[in-house]
Design a protein around this motif. Structure first.
Motif: not given
Length: 563
Positions: A295-296, A305-306, A353-355, A521-522
Motif C-alpha cells: 500500500p502506498i 515510505d513510498y 521498511s525502516e532502513s 529518508l535520511q
C-alpha cells in the motif's frame, strides 16, 4: 492556438473542438477531442498534427515527427542514431519495433581498453569510434511498410522544409548550440561551420543545407538514400578521416526488426512496453510487479515510505540489469524468470521498511534457468491508434561528430555496451558479460516507450529521455496517475526521484519542497543528492470523458499539439 508549451499550470480553450477548462488550481495539459501529438519541440509536434489532419495515422505522424526532430532538435532527434517504437492499433493489436544501433563488424569486446586493460571512456563517448551503425532510417522505412497509410514523400517533406528554409532559435536553443559548437568543432573531421561559425542568438535562423539534401535522398530513395549511395560514402569517408570503423558493409547489412512487446498487468491496467535489447520495459514491469503488493500514498506522512520502497526496488532491479539484460539475439535474457512473482518476492525478502540496504550487500537474484540525451514522443490519432517512440543519439549531440557532406550528427551508443565488466557508462550504470561488445550486437538500452490499456481500451501513452532514469521516470508518471489520482499534466510536472544499484544515492530534483520527507529518508540511511531536471516525460492520457490530455514536460521546450 496551434501548440501549447507546458508550464507550471496550463489552461487551453480552443473554440470549435469541444475543449473545456479545468479548475485553476490543477495543472492540465492540452485537451483535444480527436488526436494528439506530444514531442520535445513545438515545431515537430505541429508537423505531426498536420499529418494527422491530412488523414495520416499515428504511424505516419510518428515518422514525420521523427524526421522533423532530426532537424529542429539535433542534440537528440536524429537520423544518425536509433531507438524503439511501441504501437497499439485501434483493433487492439500490439507491435514493437527495434531500430537500435548495432556494433560495427570490426568492433571487439576490448576495443576501449588500453594495454593495461584499463577502460578508455573518452573513446567510447566522443569521436568516431564511439558510433554504432545508425538504425533510424531503416526503422522508419519498416514502420511505414507495415503500418503507414500516407505516401512516404509526404512524411519527409516537412523536415526537408525545416532544414532548407531554417527555423528561428529560441534563447535556450541559441545558448545550447553555442555551447555545443566547441565539441562539434573538436571531434568532427571537418569543421561544421553552419553549426560552429557564429555565436548564436535568439531569433537567428538555423539553416541545414546538407541535411536537407540528405533528407531529399531519403524521401526519393527510401532506405537506399541513406545506407548506400552518396550518404553512405559520406559516412565512411568521415569514419576514415576520424579513425572510426563503420564500413559500407555495416550500412548495407543493417536491419531493424519487429519484436514481440513485453506485456504485463498492474491492477486494472495492461502495460505494453519494449523488451530487450531495451532494459527499460523489464525494469518497469519488475518495479510494478513488486509495488502492487504494497500500500502506498503520496500524503506527506507516507510519501517518504513510498520513496524508500521505490529506492530499494531500484537497487535490486538495476543489479539484475547488470547481470541478465542485453541483446536477446546474443544472450539468453531470462525475461519470464525476471518477471515471475515468486522471483520478485524472493528479491525483496531482505527489504527493511525502516532502513536502507547498502548496494554492496545487493547482488543479482538467483535465476535458475536461462541508456541522458534522448527524446520521446507520444501520438494518438482519430481512429485510436497509438505510438510511443523513444529515440536517441545517447549523449547530447551524440559522438559530437557531424558527417561532412551529409549534415547529420552520429550517435555515441557504443558507450551503452559494457566496455569493461564493472566499469560504469556515462550514466553511471554498471554492466557485465550479457552486454559485452560483439560485432552486429545491439547495445543495452534503458528506453521505455510504453502504452497502457484499461478495461481493454487505450488509457495512456508515455515515455521519456534520461539515460538510466528513463524507466524510473516512466514508473513515477504511471504511479502518479493510477495510485495518486493525478491527471496527466500533474503527473508529468511532479518532482522526480531516481536511484539505481550503484552509487548508493537518491537523486532528487531541485525545487522539491518536502524538507520533512527528505529528512525522513535520511533517517532511514539514504544519502541524498539534489540535481537538475530528471527526464522529460511526454505523455497522453485518455480521460474518463473520452478527451485526450496531452502533457508536455515543462523541464524542456516540449509541446503538445492536437485537434
Amino acid at each position: 492556438m496551434k501548440f501549447v508549451k507546458s508550464a507550471t499550470w496550463l489552461f487551453v480553450i480552443i473554440l470549435g473542438f469541444g475543449i473545456s477548462c479545468q479548475p485553476k488550481e490543477k495543472a492540465v495539459g492540452l485537451l483535444s477531442s480527436n488526436a494528439m501529438v506530444v514531442s520535445a519541440h513545438p515545431l515537430a509536434s505541429e508537423v505531426g498534427k498536420d499529418i494527422l489532419q491530412q488523414g495520416g495515422n499515428a504511424i505516419d505522424a510518428a515518422i514525420a515527427v521523427h524526421m522533423a526532430l532530426a532537424v529542429v532538435y539535433p542534440q537528440a532527434g536524429n537520423i544518425g542514431g536509433g531507438g524503439f517504437m511501441v504501437i497499439r492499433e485501434d483493433n487492439g493489436a500490439y507491435h514493437s519495433l527495434d531500430y537500435r544501433e548495432k556494433a560495427p563488424l570490426a568492433a571487439g569486446r576490448d576495443m576501449y581498453l588500453d594495454e593495461n586493460g584499463d577502460a578508455l571512456p573518452e573513446k567510447s563517448q566522443n569521436g568516431h569510434l564511439a558510433s554504432g551503425v545508425p538504425g533510424t532510417v531503416d526503422g522508419m522505412v519498416k514502420a511505414h511498410e507495415k503500418l503507414g497509410s500516407m505516401e512516404w514523400s509526404r512524411l519527409i517533406n516537412p523536415a526537408i522544409k525545416l532544414a532548407e528554409e531554417g527555423f528561428e532559435l529560441t534563447e535556450n536553443e541559441a545558448a545550447y548550440f553555442t555551447r555545443a559548437s566547441e565539441n562539434l568543432k573538436k571531434y568532427s573531421s571537418v569543421d561544421p561551420v553552419h553549426f560552429t561559425g557564429k555565436e548564436w542568438k535568439a531569433g537567428n535562423l538555423f539553416v541545414q543545407a546538407q541535411l536537407a539534401t540528405t533528407l531529399k535522398l531519403i524521401r526519393d530513395q527510401g532506405r537506399a538514400g541513406f545506407y548506400s549511395g552518396s550518404v553512405a560514402d559520406f559516412i565512411v569517408a568521415e569514419m576514415e578521416r576520424g579513425g572510426g570503423i563503420i564500413s559500407l558493409e555495416d550500412l548495407e547489412k543493417y536491419e531493424s526488426t519487429w519484436r514481440k512487446p513485453l506485456v504485463g498487468d498492474y491492477k486494472e491496467a495492461t502495460i505494453i512496453t519494449m523488451g530487450p535489447p531495451s532494459s527499460g520495459g523489464l525494469i518497469l514491469l519488475q518495479m510494478l510487479g513488486i509495488l502492487e503488493d504494497y500500500p502506498i500514498s503520496n500524503q506527506k506522512d507516507a510519501y517518504a515510505d513510498y520513496l524508500h520502497l521505490k529506492t530499494e526496488m531500484e537497487r535490486r532491479i538495476f543489479a539484475d540489469r547488470a547481470a541478465y539484460m542485453g541483446d536477446a539475439d546474443f544472450f539468453p535474457v531470462p525475461v519470464a524468470e525476471l518477471l515471475d512473482k515468486d522471483y520478485l518476492s524472493q528479491r525483496f525478502t531482505n527489504f527493511d521498511s525502516e532502513s536502507a540496504t547498502p548496494s554492496d550487500l545487493i547482488m543479482e537474484g538467483n535465476i535458475l534457468s536461462m541508456s541522458e540525451e534522448t527524446t520521446h514522443f507520444s501520438i494518438v490519432d482519430e481512429q485510436g491508434n497509438a505510438v510511443s517512440c523513444t529515440t536517441t543519439l545517447n549523449g547530447g549531440m551524440g559522438s559530437k561528430v557531424l558527417v561532412d557532406g551529409a549534415g547529420f550528427i552520429l550517435n555515441n551508443e557504443m558507450d551503452d555496451f559494457s566496455i569493461k565488466p564493472g566499469f560504469p557508462n556515462m550514466f553511471g550504470v554498471l554492466g557485465g558479460e550479457a552486454n559485452k561488445i560483439e560485432p552486429e550486437k545491439r547495445m543495452l538500452s534503458s528506453m521505455t516507450p510504453t502504452i497502457l490499456e484499461k478495461n481493454g481500451e487505450l488509457f495512456m501513452v508515455v515515455g521519456t529521455p534520461g539515460g538510466s532514469t528513463i524507466p524510473t521516470s516512466v514508473f513515477q508518471a504511471i504511479v502518479n496517475v493510477i495510485e495518486f489520482d493525478m491527471n496527466m499534466q500533474e503527473a508529468v510536472n511532479e518532482k522526480r526521484f531516481h536511484s539505481q544499484w550503484k552509487p548508493d544515492v537518491i537523486s532528487y530534483e531541485k525545487g522539491f519542497e518536502g524538507k520533512e520527507i527528505l529528512e525522513l529518508l535520511q533517517t532511514k540511511g539514504h544519502e541524498l543528492s539534489e540535481r537538475g531536471g530528471i527526464g522529460r516525460v511526454d505523455a497522453i492520457l485518455v480521460r474518463e470523458d473520452g478527451k485526450l490530455e496531452g502533457a508536455a514536460d515543462p523541464r524542456g521546450m516540449d509541446a503538445a499539439s492536437g485537434f
